[in-house]
Scaffold this motif. Structure first.
Motif, PDB file in Angstrom:
ATOM      1  N   VAL A  64      26.849  73.075  66.711  1.00 59.45           N
ATOM      2  CA  VAL A  64      27.943  71.604  65.525  1.00 59.45           C
ATOM      3  C   VAL A  64      27.721  72.879  64.314  1.00 59.45           C
ATOM      4  N   VAL A  65      28.623  72.272  63.166  1.00 66.49           N
ATOM      5  CA  VAL A  65      29.206  73.588  62.381  1.00 66.49           C
ATOM      6  C   VAL A  65      29.174  71.980  61.337  1.00 66.49           C
ATOM      7  N   ILE A  66      28.378  72.690  60.219  1.00 66.31           N
ATOM      8  CA  ILE A  66      28.177  71.298  58.941  1.00 66.31           C
ATOM      9  C   ILE A  66      29.208  72.049  58.107  1.00 66.31           C
ATOM     10  N   ARG A  67      29.148  73.455  57.692  1.00 67.51           N
ATOM     11  CA  ARG A  67      29.888  73.742  56.148  1.00 67.51           C
ATOM     12  C   ARG A  67      31.077  73.192  56.202  1.00 67.51           C
ATOM     13  N   GLY A  81      35.148  77.151  54.888  1.00 65.08           N
ATOM     14  CA  GLY A  81      34.765  77.758  55.885  1.00 65.08           C
ATOM     15  C   GLY A  81      34.298  77.583  57.419  1.00 65.08           C
ATOM     16  N   ASN A  82      34.729  75.573  57.345  1.00 65.98           N
ATOM     17  CA  ASN A  82      34.218  75.063  58.368  1.00 65.98           C
ATOM     18  C   ASN A  82      35.260  75.653  59.284  1.00 65.98           C
ATOM     19  N   SER A  83      36.858  75.033  59.366  1.00 66.58           N
ATOM     20  CA  SER A  83      37.808  75.768  59.838  1.00 66.58           C
ATOM     21  C   SER A  83      37.332  76.619  60.053  1.00 66.58           C
ATOM     22  N   PRO A 127      33.455  74.352  69.171  1.00 66.89           N
ATOM     23  CA  PRO A 127      32.468  73.328  68.353  1.00 66.89           C
ATOM     24  C   PRO A 127      32.680  72.067  67.934  1.00 66.89           C
ATOM     25  N   VAL A 128      31.863  71.234  67.687  1.00 63.78           N
ATOM     26  CA  VAL A 128      31.472  70.171  66.553  1.00 63.78           C
ATOM     27  C   VAL A 128      31.705  70.553  65.594  1.00 63.78           C
ATOM     28  N   SER A 129      32.974  70.022  65.026  1.00 62.43           N
ATOM     29  CA  SER A 129      33.507  70.439  63.201  1.00 62.43           C
ATOM     30  C   SER A 129      32.905  69.223  62.619  1.00 62.43           C
ATOM     31  N   ALA A 130      31.975  68.882  61.727  1.00 59.85           N
ATOM     32  CA  ALA A 130      31.126  67.593  61.386  1.00 59.85           C
ATOM     33  C   ALA A 130      31.074  68.685  59.669  1.00 59.85           C
ATOM     34  N   PRO A 131      32.198  68.760  59.058  1.00 59.93           N
ATOM     35  CA  PRO A 131      31.506  68.924  57.265  1.00 59.93           C
ATOM     36  C   PRO A 131      30.595  67.886  56.475  1.00 59.93           C
ATOM     37  N   LEU A 132      29.380  68.642  56.421  1.00 56.62           N
ATOM     38  CA  LEU A 132      28.884  67.495  55.120  1.00 56.62           C
ATOM     39  C   LEU A 132      28.533  67.820  53.653  1.00 56.62           C
ATOM     40  N   PHE A 133      29.084  67.914  53.450  1.00 58.49           N
ATOM     41  CA  PHE A 133      29.848  68.863  51.739  1.00 58.49           C
ATOM     42  C   PHE A 133      31.306  68.664  51.788  1.00 58.49           C
ATOM     43  N   GLU A 134      31.425  68.237  50.616  1.00 63.76           N
ATOM     44  CA  GLU A 134      32.831  68.594  50.087  1.00 63.76           C
ATOM     45  C   GLU A 134      32.413  69.256  48.658  1.00 63.76           C
ATOM     46  N   ILE A 135      33.423  71.007  48.827  1.00 64.95           N
ATOM     47  CA  ILE A 135      33.433  71.611  47.457  1.00 64.95           C
ATOM     48  C   ILE A 135      33.903  71.048  46.632  1.00 64.95           C
ATOM     49  N   GLU A 136      33.700  70.816  45.237  1.00 66.80           N
ATOM     50  CA  GLU A 136      34.366  70.034  44.083  1.00 66.80           C
ATOM     51  C   GLU A 136      33.824  70.947  42.540  1.00 66.80           C
ATOM     52  N   ALA A 137      35.111  71.468  41.980  1.00 64.11           N
ATOM     53  CA  ALA A 137      35.177  71.759  41.102  1.00 64.11           C
ATOM     54  C   ALA A 137      34.682  70.435  39.741  1.00 64.11           C
ATOM     55  N   GLY A 185      20.943  66.606  71.766  1.00 64.06           N
ATOM     56  CA  GLY A 185      20.504  68.042  71.869  1.00 64.06           C
ATOM     57  C   GLY A 185      22.331  68.522  71.202  1.00 64.06           C
ATOM     58  N   ALA A 186      21.701  69.215  70.418  1.00 64.27           N
ATOM     59  CA  ALA A 186      22.916  70.683  70.027  1.00 64.27           C
ATOM     60  C   ALA A 186      22.329  71.551  69.395  1.00 64.27           C
ATOM     61  N   VAL A 187      23.151  72.883  69.046  1.00 63.49           N
ATOM     62  CA  VAL A 187      22.168  73.560  68.289  1.00 63.49           C
ATOM     63  C   VAL A 187      23.315  74.058  67.167  1.00 63.49           C
ATOM     64  N   VAL A 188      22.529  73.532  65.940  1.00 62.86           N
ATOM     65  CA  VAL A 188      23.567  74.111  64.739  1.00 62.86           C
ATOM     66  C   VAL A 188      23.473  75.510  63.770  1.00 62.86           C
ATOM     67  N   LEU A 189      24.130  75.260  63.327  1.00 65.21           N
ATOM     68  CA  LEU A 189      24.502  76.492  62.206  1.00 65.21           C
ATOM     69  C   LEU A 189      23.998  76.272  61.099  1.00 65.21           C
ATOM     70  N   LEU A 190      23.244  76.613  60.065  1.00 65.97           N
ATOM     71  CA  LEU A 190      22.892  76.704  58.638  1.00 65.97           C
ATOM     72  C   LEU A 190      23.142  77.647  57.599  1.00 65.97           C
ATOM     73  N   HIS A 191      24.969  77.368  57.273  1.00 59.88           N
ATOM     74  CA  HIS A 191      24.653  78.255  56.109  1.00 59.88           C
ATOM     75  C   HIS A 191      23.923  78.353  54.770  1.00 59.88           C
ATOM     76  N   SER A 192      23.383  77.483  54.337  1.00 60.47           N
ATOM     77  CA  SER A 192      22.451  77.802  53.556  1.00 60.47           C
ATOM     78  C   SER A 192      21.384  76.848  52.899  1.00 60.47           C
ATOM     79  N   GLY A 193      20.978  76.833  51.828  1.00 56.36           N
ATOM     80  CA  GLY A 193      19.943  75.984  51.721  1.00 56.36           C
ATOM     81  C   GLY A 193      20.083  74.618  51.396  1.00 56.36           C
TER      82      GLY A 193
END
Length: 229
Positions: free
Chosen positions: A10-13, A17-19, A32-42, A159-167
């Motif tokens: 699972v990729v949540i970044r 970057g997610n793509s 991979p399961v693409s599931a962005p849990l954030f959106e970057i805004e200016a 059950g899954a493996v989740v990638l964490l790219h940030s705190g």
């Protein structure tokens, strides 16, 4: 789940970057399961009217979302953490004088005396510079959190493996699992850095840290975990 059936990755970044991570995962034979849990805004910001010896940049988002204010520092060299950040700086016309690894703090400890501008996001690591190094910080972007969608919740419950790219991702993902009652024991975390693993907290099936702080290394760790945990 049988030993022959790997866990999903699972990729949540956030994007883009997610793509990029998902594309690299597919090249490795994963789905991979693409599931962005954030959106970057200016965010609105004012450029300080000062001279700086260099720009300190720890994320490519600095240059993707910095906007017109970046033009005030077009002749200031960039000290970037990671090749992705360096490439983003060059893509908008900046000269990169140095590419560091392992986060901004190790880079800051090696800076010569001077005045630097740190262009960053709302969620950032506090820096402790040497006495003869002055750092002015401006915030140009923010990560907006998203809730875990129903489809992802179903996948996580299996059950899954989740990638964490940030705190920030670690904290938010842990809070969402607690909010939704998702069992942490069935989830395995592949973290980009020790601090990220620490911020995820306890109770997970497995928590592992990549050998280096690049997307490639955390993805390789996650791929191995899909087969072995």
């Amino acid at each position: 789940m049988s030993s022959a059936e790997p866990l999903p990755l699972v990729v949540i970044r956030p994007e883009p970057g997610n793509s990029a991570t998902c594309a690299a995962a597919r090249e490795m034979g994963l789905e991979p399961v693409s599931a962005p849990l954030f959106e970057i805004e200016a965010v609105d910001w004012d450029a300080p009217d000062e001279h700086f010896d260099a720009i300190l940049a720890g994320s490519a988002n600095v240059f993707r979302h910095g906007g017109a204010g970046l033009a005030h520092f077009s002749d200031v060299p960039v000290i970037a953490v990671g090749e992705t950040t360096a490439a983003a700086a060059r893509s908008v016309g900046f000269v990169v004088s140095r590419v560091g690894e392992g986060g901004l703090q190790p880079v800051v400890m090696t800076l010569p005396p001077g005045k630097y501008i740190r262009i960053a996001g709302e969620d950032r690591v506090k820096l402790s510079p040497p006495e003869d190094v002055r750092i002015v910080t401006v915030v140009t972007y923010a990560s907006r959190k998203r809730a875990v969608p129903a489809a992802l919740q179903t996948a996580l419950n299996r059950g899954a493996v989740v990638l964490l790219h940030s705190g920030e991702a670690a904290r938010h993902f842990a809070q969402e699992c607690e909010r939704l009652g998702i069992s942490k024991k069935s989830l395995h975390l592949a973290s980009l850095a020790p601090r990220i693993a620490e911020l995820a907290g306890n109770g997970w099936g497995t928590v592992a840290v990549a050998a280096g702080r690049t997307d490639k290394e955390v993805l390789e760790l996650g791929a191995r975990m899909c087969q072995t945990v």
